[in-house]
Design a protein around this motif. Sequence first.
Motif, PDB file in Angstrom:
ATOM      1  N   CYS A  35       0.854  -1.184   0.000  1.00  0.00           N
ATOM      2  CA  CYS A  35       0.000   0.000   0.000  1.00  0.00           C
ATOM      3  C   CYS A  35       0.891   1.235   0.000  1.00  0.00           C
ATOM      4  O   CYS A  35       2.078   1.157   0.256  1.00  0.00           O
ATOM      5  N   GLY A  36       0.313   2.346  -0.321  1.00  0.00           N
ATOM      6  CA  GLY A  36       1.162   3.515  -0.408  1.00  0.00           C
ATOM      7  C   GLY A  36       0.428   4.817  -0.329  1.00  0.00           C
ATOM      8  O   GLY A  36      -0.725   4.880   0.070  1.00  0.00           O
ATOM      9  N   HIS A  37       1.135   5.822  -0.722  1.00  0.00           N
ATOM     10  CA  HIS A  37       0.714   7.211  -0.691  1.00  0.00           C
ATOM     11  C   HIS A  37       0.403   7.689   0.717  1.00  0.00           C
ATOM     12  O   HIS A  37      -0.609   8.328   0.982  1.00  0.00           O
ATOM     13  N   THR A  38       1.258   7.342   1.630  1.00  0.00           N
ATOM     14  CA  THR A  38       1.238   7.968   2.941  1.00  0.00           C
ATOM     15  C   THR A  38       2.566   8.688   3.084  1.00  0.00           C
ATOM     16  O   THR A  38       3.493   8.464   2.322  1.00  0.00           O
ATOM     17  N   HIS A  39       2.661   9.508   4.049  1.00  0.00           N
ATOM     18  CA  HIS A  39       3.880  10.300   4.201  1.00  0.00           C
ATOM     19  C   HIS A  39       4.900   9.643   5.122  1.00  0.00           C
ATOM     20  O   HIS A  39       5.945  10.215   5.390  1.00  0.00           O
ATOM     21  N   GLY A  40       4.585   8.446   5.547  1.00  0.00           N
ATOM     22  CA  GLY A  40       5.535   7.690   6.347  1.00  0.00           C
ATOM     23  C   GLY A  40       5.589   6.255   5.863  1.00  0.00           C
ATOM     24  O   GLY A  40       4.600   5.544   5.913  1.00  0.00           O
ATOM     25  N   ALA A  41       6.718   5.844   5.341  1.00  0.00           N
ATOM     26  CA  ALA A  41       6.895   4.467   4.878  1.00  0.00           C
ATOM     27  C   ALA A  41       7.113   3.553   6.076  1.00  0.00           C
ATOM     28  O   ALA A  41       7.555   3.987   7.131  1.00  0.00           O
ATOM     29  N   GLY A  42       6.783   2.275   5.895  1.00  0.00           N
ATOM     30  CA  GLY A  42       7.011   1.335   6.983  1.00  0.00           C
ATOM     31  C   GLY A  42       6.708  -0.086   6.574  1.00  0.00           C
ATOM     32  O   GLY A  42       6.131  -0.345   5.521  1.00  0.00           O
ATOM     33  N   VAL A  43       7.102  -1.010   7.424  1.00  0.00           N
ATOM     34  CA  VAL A  43       6.846  -2.432   7.243  1.00  0.00           C
ATOM     35  C   VAL A  43       6.318  -2.966   8.565  1.00  0.00           C
ATOM     36  O   VAL A  43       6.872  -2.666   9.630  1.00  0.00           O
ATOM     37  N   ALA A  44       5.232  -3.742   8.484  1.00  0.00           N
ATOM     38  CA  ALA A  44       4.656  -4.335   9.698  1.00  0.00           C
ATOM     39  C   ALA A  44       4.424  -5.818   9.468  1.00  0.00           C
ATOM     40  O   ALA A  44       3.778  -6.198   8.494  1.00  0.00           O
ATOM     41  N   GLU A  45       4.963  -6.638  10.359  1.00  0.00           N
ATOM     42  CA  GLU A  45       4.701  -8.077  10.307  1.00  0.00           C
ATOM     43  C   GLU A  45       3.509  -8.319  11.227  1.00  0.00           C
ATOM     44  O   GLU A  45       3.645  -8.325  12.449  1.00  0.00           O
ATOM     45  N   VAL A  52       2.906  -6.324   5.777  1.00  0.00           N
ATOM     46  CA  VAL A  52       2.332  -5.139   5.148  1.00  0.00           C
ATOM     47  C   VAL A  52       3.456  -4.135   4.911  1.00  0.00           C
ATOM     48  O   VAL A  52       4.183  -3.781   5.842  1.00  0.00           O
ATOM     49  N   ARG A  53       3.598  -3.707   3.662  1.00  0.00           N
ATOM     50  CA  ARG A  53       4.595  -2.699   3.289  1.00  0.00           C
ATOM     51  C   ARG A  53       3.856  -1.435   2.856  1.00  0.00           C
ATOM     52  O   ARG A  53       3.030  -1.485   1.948  1.00  0.00           O
ATOM     53  N   THR A  54       4.164  -0.333   3.495  1.00  0.00           N
ATOM     54  CA  THR A  54       3.562   0.947   3.147  1.00  0.00           C
ATOM     55  C   THR A  54       4.633   1.826   2.524  1.00  0.00           C
ATOM     56  O   THR A  54       5.677   2.060   3.130  1.00  0.00           O
ATOM     57  N   GLY A  55       4.353   2.285   1.318  1.00  0.00           N
ATOM     58  CA  GLY A  55       5.292   3.157   0.629  1.00  0.00           C
ATOM     59  C   GLY A  55       5.103   4.600   1.059  1.00  0.00           C
ATOM     60  O   GLY A  55       3.982   5.043   1.314  1.00  0.00           O
ATOM     61  N   GLY A  56       6.170   5.309   1.165  1.00  0.00           N
ATOM     62  CA  GLY A  56       6.103   6.719   1.523  1.00  0.00           C
ATOM     63  C   GLY A  56       5.882   7.580   0.288  1.00  0.00           C
ATOM     64  O   GLY A  56       5.981   7.108  -0.840  1.00  0.00           O
ATOM     65  N   ALA A  57       5.566   8.824   0.492  1.00  0.00           N
ATOM     66  CA  ALA A  57       5.327   9.736  -0.625  1.00  0.00           C
ATOM     67  C   ALA A  57       5.818  11.133  -0.285  1.00  0.00           C
ATOM     68  O   ALA A  57       5.672  11.582   0.845  1.00  0.00           O
TER      69      ALA A  57
END
Length: 71
Positions: A35-45, A52-57
């Motif tokens: 998932c993405g388009h948040t202002h903070g990237a991260g990875v959560a197991e 879950v991988r969140t892409g930063g923007a």
Amino acid sequence: MRADDWLPHFTCKAAGKAIREAAEQHPERRIEVLCGHTHGAGVAEILPNLLVRTGGAEYGEPAVQCVIAAA
């Protein structure tokens, strides 16, 4: 303001519950949510087989978040 106060604006509880239930029902399968388009990237197991991988923007600065290797 706590980080949890913002959570409803960036998540869908129903989708998260469905994905978690699928991972629990199929522990032999690995599920990776991108998932993405948040202002903070991260990875959560979330579970051993649910990542879950969140892409930063940054506005005006598109960037590759990671490369997915096919097996």
